[in-house]
Design an enzyme around this catalytic site. Structure first.
Site, PDB file in Angstrom:
ATOM      1  CD  GLU A 262      -2.865  -1.304   2.269  1.00  0.00           C
ATOM      2  OE1 GLU A 262      -2.875  -0.400   3.235  1.00  0.00           O
ATOM      3  OE2 GLU A 262      -3.191  -2.204   2.430  1.00  0.00           O
ATOM      4  CG  HIS A 281      -6.103   0.086   4.794  1.00  0.00           C
ATOM      5  ND1 HIS A 281      -4.944  -0.589   4.853  1.00  0.00           N
ATOM      6  CD2 HIS A 281      -6.732  -0.116   5.737  1.00  0.00           C
ATOM      7  CE1 HIS A 281      -4.902  -1.287   5.870  1.00  0.00           C
ATOM      8  NE2 HIS A 281      -6.073  -0.820   6.532  1.00  0.00           N
TER       9      HIS A 281
HETATM   10  P1  NAD Z   1      -9.065 -10.612  15.878  1.00  0.00           P
HETATM   11  O1  NAD Z   1      -8.056 -10.805  16.412  1.00  0.00           O
HETATM   12  O2  NAD Z   1     -10.258 -10.295  16.806  1.00  0.00           O
HETATM   13  O3  NAD Z   1      -9.654 -11.862  14.967  1.00  0.00           O
HETATM   14  C1  NAD Z   1      -8.791 -12.556  14.044  1.00  0.00           C
HETATM   15  C2  NAD Z   1      -9.453 -14.025  14.025  1.00  0.00           C
HETATM   16  O4  NAD Z   1      -8.527 -14.685  12.961  1.00  0.00           O
HETATM   17  C3  NAD Z   1      -9.289 -14.625  15.358  1.00  0.00           C
HETATM   18  O5  NAD Z   1     -10.605 -15.197  15.626  1.00  0.00           O
HETATM   19  C4  NAD Z   1      -8.107 -15.916  15.054  1.00  0.00           C
HETATM   20  O6  NAD Z   1      -8.263 -17.089  15.621  1.00  0.00           O
HETATM   21  C5  NAD Z   1      -8.352 -15.920  13.462  1.00  0.00           C
HETATM   22  N1  NAD Z   1      -7.137 -16.744  12.931  1.00  0.00           N
HETATM   23  C6  NAD Z   1      -6.001 -16.512  13.169  1.00  0.00           C
HETATM   24  N2  NAD Z   1      -5.143 -17.186  12.496  1.00  0.00           N
HETATM   25  C7  NAD Z   1      -5.983 -17.719  11.660  1.00  0.00           C
HETATM   26  C8  NAD Z   1      -5.851 -18.602  10.453  1.00  0.00           C
HETATM   27  N3  NAD Z   1      -4.680 -19.160  10.209  1.00  0.00           N
HETATM   28  N4  NAD Z   1      -6.905 -19.110   9.709  1.00  0.00           N
HETATM   29  C9  NAD Z   1      -8.051 -18.856  10.363  1.00  0.00           C
HETATM   30  N5  NAD Z   1      -8.552 -17.987  11.334  1.00  0.00           N
HETATM   31  C10 NAD Z   1      -7.396 -17.522  11.814  1.00  0.00           C
HETATM   32  O7  NAD Z   1      -9.076  -9.314  14.874  1.00  0.00           O
HETATM   33  P2  NAD Z   1      -9.972  -8.523  14.359  1.00  0.00           P
HETATM   34  O8  NAD Z   1     -10.154  -7.010  15.137  1.00  0.00           O
HETATM   35  O9  NAD Z   1     -11.297  -9.154  13.738  1.00  0.00           O
HETATM   36  O10 NAD Z   1      -9.420  -8.103  12.872  1.00  0.00           O
HETATM   37  C11 NAD Z   1      -9.340  -8.886  11.785  1.00  0.00           C
HETATM   38  C12 NAD Z   1      -8.214  -8.237  10.514  1.00  0.00           C
HETATM   39  O11 NAD Z   1      -8.950  -7.186  10.087  1.00  0.00           O
HETATM   40  C13 NAD Z   1      -7.064  -7.985  10.975  1.00  0.00           C
HETATM   41  O12 NAD Z   1      -6.016  -8.378  10.079  1.00  0.00           O
HETATM   42  C14 NAD Z   1      -6.965  -6.467  11.203  1.00  0.00           C
HETATM   43  O13 NAD Z   1      -5.595  -6.020  11.220  1.00  0.00           O
HETATM   44  C15 NAD Z   1      -8.035  -6.182  10.286  1.00  0.00           C
HETATM   45  N6  NAD Z   1      -8.445  -4.681  10.131  1.00  0.00           N
HETATM   46  C16 NAD Z   1      -8.779  -4.010   8.949  1.00  0.00           C
HETATM   47  C17 NAD Z   1      -9.164  -2.753   9.010  1.00  0.00           C
HETATM   48  C18 NAD Z   1      -9.362  -2.123   7.541  1.00  0.00           C
HETATM   49  O14 NAD Z   1      -8.834  -0.802   7.766  1.00  0.00           O
HETATM   50  N7  NAD Z   1      -9.597  -2.791   6.586  1.00  0.00           N
HETATM   51  C19 NAD Z   1      -9.713  -2.247  10.056  1.00  0.00           C
HETATM   52  C20 NAD Z   1      -9.595  -2.866  11.369  1.00  0.00           C
HETATM   53  C21 NAD Z   1      -8.951  -4.303  11.393  1.00  0.00           C
END
Ligand code: NAD
Length: 320
Positions: A262, A281
């Site tokens: 990005e 994003h």
């Molecule tokens: P979280 O930690 O609450 O949830 C992540 C989930 O992924 C967990 O339940 C975990 O068990 C699961 N996980 C981990 N490894 C895995 C694998 N190998 N296979 C399947 N599942 C797996 O995180 P969240 O707050 O729900 O955020 C999720 C994602 O969204 C993160 O990468 C975060 O950085 C991203 N995010 C993006 C934005 C954006 O601007 N687009 C905003 C917020 C968060």
């Protein structure tokens, strides 16, 4: 005892209410972290709150002899040198929950935009057409959502999609069965999600396990009419393989908010791929989320400086 907390990167001031309302804290807001004024204030700061623009490296920490806590108003802490902070005994906090709602609502917007082909329909009208026949969409009701990861954001997406009448399958090897039951989702294998879902949405962190998780062979095993969404982290879906699947029409559509690199390169094959919705994003880009992440991190900083509670620190284990 009073603490100076230096705030930069246009962190939401409204979100800092937990600190403003507490006499023990003096907030110094200096938007430009490259300014002399910022450096001068850093020398007496006990706390520092940043977003993603300010790089907090060992050199910056060396200018702040009294610094005890760093707060990142957001999730990713790539701009903070965690190892140097731990070495100095500085607790680092982020705000993992403050943008959950914003990211889950963006995911819904992307799913609905794909299902009803909104970007293309909008474009066709602007090009002077009135072409109703080309934009027949699909309904979510009665279809199957496949989630890859159902933590905070995936869980909220599951709840919303269930309200739309979807069945929800989840691949998340770390999700307790109890949580799956609470959410009313079915825990299955990755292959089961890939082969049975009508809409697949990724909500995982980027790790060695998830990098390139959705690759060409898995894209090839998806239903022909599947819609694929990634608003988690770039790199979870192989971008070249996705562009190819869209060009060949082996999947019906995709939407991405995050990218391997990005900003997205002008040469990226994604830029010319059909049936693809791209956003820069925007997951956490709402007024409410910016207040939410600041409030969350301000609460942690108050607890750390005021009460000595660093249990929520990202590097808590390294501070003992
Ligand atoms: P979280 O930690 O609450 O949830 C992540 C989930 O992924 C967990 O339940 C975990 O068990 C699961 N996980 C981990 N490894 C895995 C694998 N190998 N296979 C399947 N599942 C797996 O995180 P969240 O707050 O729900 O955020 C999720 C994602 O969204 C993160 O990468 C975060 O950085 C991203 N995010 C993006 C934005 C954006 O601007 N687009 C905003 C917020 C968060």
């Amino acid at each position: 005892m009073t603490f100076t907390v230096l705030v930069t990167d246009r962190v939401s001031d409204e979100g800092l209410t937990p600190l403003h309302d507490d006499d023990r804290f003096t907030i110094e807001t200096i938007h430009d972290s490259a300014s002399d004024e910022f450096e001068a204030t850093l020398t007496s700061a006990a706390g520092l709150i940043v977003r993603s623009a300010t790089k907090v490296d060992a050199e910056m920490m060396a200018m702040a002899p009294d610094l005890e806590v760093i707060g990142r108003a957001g999730v990713g802490i790539d701009n903070i040198d965690l190892a140097s902070a731990s070495k100095r005994g500085i607790a680092v906090f982020n705000a993992p929950g403050g943008n959950t709602n914003a990211a889950s609502e963006l995911t819904m917007a992307l799913i609905l935009a794909l299902a009803r082909r909104l970007p293309e329909a909008d474009r066709s009208i602007r090009e002077g057409r009135w072409d109703r026949a080309s934009f027949k969409g699909i309904e979510l009701k009665g279809r199957t959502l496949g989630l890859v990861g159902a933590g905070r954001i995936g869980g909220e997406v599951a709840r919303r999609c269930k309200v739309f009448g979807m069945e929800v399958l989840v691949y998340d090897p770390y999700l307790p069965q109890e949580r799956a039951e609470q959410l009313g989702v079915r825990l299955v294998s990755l292959e089961h999600v890939i082969e049975n879902a009508d809409v697949i949405s990724c909500h995982v962190p980027l790790t060695d396990e998830t990098r390139g998780l959705i690759d060409a062979p898995l894209l090839g095993r998806m239903k022909d009419r599947v819609l694929v969404v990634n608003a988690s982290r770039g790199g979870v879906i192989d971008e070249e393989a996705l562009a190819q699947a869209l060009h060949e029409g082996t999947i019906a559509g995709a939407a991405l908010d995050v990218y391997e690199t990005e900003p997205l390169s002008p040469e990226s094959p994604l830029r010319n791929a059909p049936n693809l919705v791209l956003t820069p994003h925007l997951g956490a880009s709402t007024e409410e989320a910016q207040v939410g992440v600041a409030t969350e991190v301000a609460g942690y900083i108050r607890a750390a400086l005021g009460e000595g509670d660093v249990s929520a620190a990202v590097n808590a284990a390294d501070l003992q």
